[in-house]
Scaffold this active site. Structure first.
Site, short mmCIF file in Angstrom:
data_model
loop_
_atom_site.label_atom_id
_atom_site.label_comp_id
_atom_site.label_asym_id
_atom_site.label_seq_id
_atom_site.Cartn_x
_atom_site.Cartn_y
_atom_site.Cartn_z
N TRP A 21 -10.39 -8.89 1.96
CA TRP A 21 -11.09 -9.21 0.74
C TRP A 21 -10.93 -10.92 0.46
O TRP A 21 -11.99 -11.26 -0.16
CB TRP A 21 -10.41 -8.37 -0.46
CG TRP A 21 -10.65 -7.09 -0.56
CD1 TRP A 21 -11.58 -6.48 -1.31
CD2 TRP A 21 -9.60 -6.04 -0.04
NE1 TRP A 21 -11.49 -5.11 -1.09
CE2 TRP A 21 -10.25 -4.83 -0.31
CE3 TRP A 21 -8.52 -6.18 0.74
CZ2 TRP A 21 -9.78 -3.67 0.24
CZ3 TRP A 21 -8.24 -4.95 1.44
CH2 TRP A 21 -8.74 -3.79 0.98
N ASP A 73 -14.82 -2.29 -5.77
CA ASP A 73 -14.62 -3.56 -6.11
C ASP A 73 -16.00 -3.98 -6.68
O ASP A 73 -15.82 -4.51 -7.96
CB ASP A 73 -14.66 -4.47 -4.87
CG ASP A 73 -13.48 -4.08 -3.73
OD1 ASP A 73 -12.30 -3.84 -4.43
OD2 ASP A 73 -13.48 -4.23 -2.82
N HIS A 85 0.59 3.99 -2.92
CA HIS A 85 0.18 5.48 -2.57
C HIS A 85 1.16 6.43 -3.00
O HIS A 85 1.05 7.36 -3.25
CB HIS A 85 -0.30 5.57 -1.22
CG HIS A 85 -1.56 4.95 -0.82
ND1 HIS A 85 -2.47 5.22 0.16
CD2 HIS A 85 -2.19 3.88 -1.41
CE1 HIS A 85 -3.64 4.71 -0.09
NE2 HIS A 85 -3.39 3.74 -0.93
N ARG A 133 0.70 -1.08 0.17
CA ARG A 133 0.11 0.10 -0.19
C ARG A 133 0.89 1.26 -0.05
O ARG A 133 0.47 2.34 -0.68
CB ARG A 133 -0.97 -0.12 1.37
CG ARG A 133 -1.96 1.22 1.52
CD ARG A 133 -2.90 1.08 2.28
NE ARG A 133 -3.64 2.01 2.78
CZ ARG A 133 -3.52 2.95 3.93
NH1 ARG A 133 -2.73 2.34 4.82
NH2 ARG A 133 -4.18 4.09 4.20
N HIS A 154 -5.38 -6.36 -4.08
CA HIS A 154 -6.42 -6.49 -2.70
C HIS A 154 -6.44 -8.14 -2.29
O HIS A 154 -6.99 -8.28 -1.09
CB HIS A 154 -7.83 -5.83 -2.85
CG HIS A 154 -7.64 -4.41 -2.83
ND1 HIS A 154 -8.55 -3.45 -3.66
CD2 HIS A 154 -6.82 -3.56 -2.28
CE1 HIS A 154 -8.25 -2.24 -3.44
NE2 HIS A 154 -7.25 -2.19 -2.83
#
Length: 244
Positions: free
Chosen positions: A177, A206, A42, A38, A161
């Site tokens: 997820w 999603d 990002h 992540r 994810h």
């Protein structure tokens, strides 16, 4: 003609490989691959193709107060002892290398890594990262218009994810997820197609992959063929990590 990369010294390349080994050990030991991935995403995902600002150039430390980056200070702290061992590497290269390693150590595809990113100092404008509460139009604005990526890239990156979970205090959502959020595989797409399930998460962004007629064929393809997903993900991640 292929992409032209910055030239780095042999010493720099050796430092990258040593750093890669150290990162493997730390990420595996601390089971922190999801938050490290992540961080890399990002860092890169702020790139704006029109203004040529933002992107994977080491400014993420100056963007930790941005709402979308809640909790990423944890990732920075985890990586700091490794970072201190390799002061010759740009922070930009270090963060993107960590993202590549996070995918690799959880069983995901090998992603090519080309060093040579230069660190910048100016933080990216807040508000450029995707909003999980929104649908396919928003995803295209962020990934296609802003970053310059494709529909296939959007779906492939969403498959990342398969790692990690949402934390209510950071995103407003809670849960993972997939059944095993520390394994990189194609289960994100299988779960998406099987419908909502108690204990597992499906965000509006999603569900947009299913309802959109251009996104859904890629979801179905990746659910049926993990090798195809790995190929698509590796290509999309490489593009994301080299924006700008």
């Amino acid at each position: 003609m292929g992409k032209i990369y910055p030239t780095v010294s042999e010493e720099y390349k050796k430092a990258i490989e040593k750093c890669r080994r150290k990162l493997r050990a730390v990420i595996a030991e601390k089971n922190c691959a999801p938050i490290i991935l992540r961080l890399a995403w990002h860092s890169a995902g702020t790139f704006d193709v029109k203004s040529m600002t933002g992107g994977p150039f080491g400014t993420i430390k100056n963007e930790l107060a941005h709402g979308a980056n809640a909790g990423l200070d944890i990732a920075v702290r985890i990586l700091e002892p490794v970072r201190e061992q390799f002061p010759s590497l740009s922070y930009a290269d270090f963060v993107q290398l960590a993202g590549v390693v996070a995918v690799e150590v959880t069983g995901g595809p090998e992603i090519p890594f080309n060093p040579g990113r230069q660190d910048k100092t100016e933080a990216a404008v807040e508000g450029r990262l995707p909003d999980a509460t929104k649908g396919s139009d928003h995803l295209r604005v962020v990934f296609k218009e802003q970053m310059g990526l494709s529909d296939q890239d959007i779906v492939a990156l969403s498959g990342g994810h398969t790692l990690g979970r949402c934390h209510k205090e950071r995103s407003g959502f809670e849960g993972a997820w997939t059944e095993n959020p520390l394994i990189f595989d194609n289960s994100y797409f299988k779960e998406l197609l099987s419908g909502e399930k108690a204990g597992l998460l499906q965000l509006p962004s999603d569900k947009a992959l299913l309802s959109d007629p251009l996104f859904r064929p890629f979801v179905e393809k990746y659910a049926a063929d993990e090798d195809a997903f790995f190929d698509g993900y590796a290509e999309a991640h490489l593009k994301l990590s080299e924006l700008g």
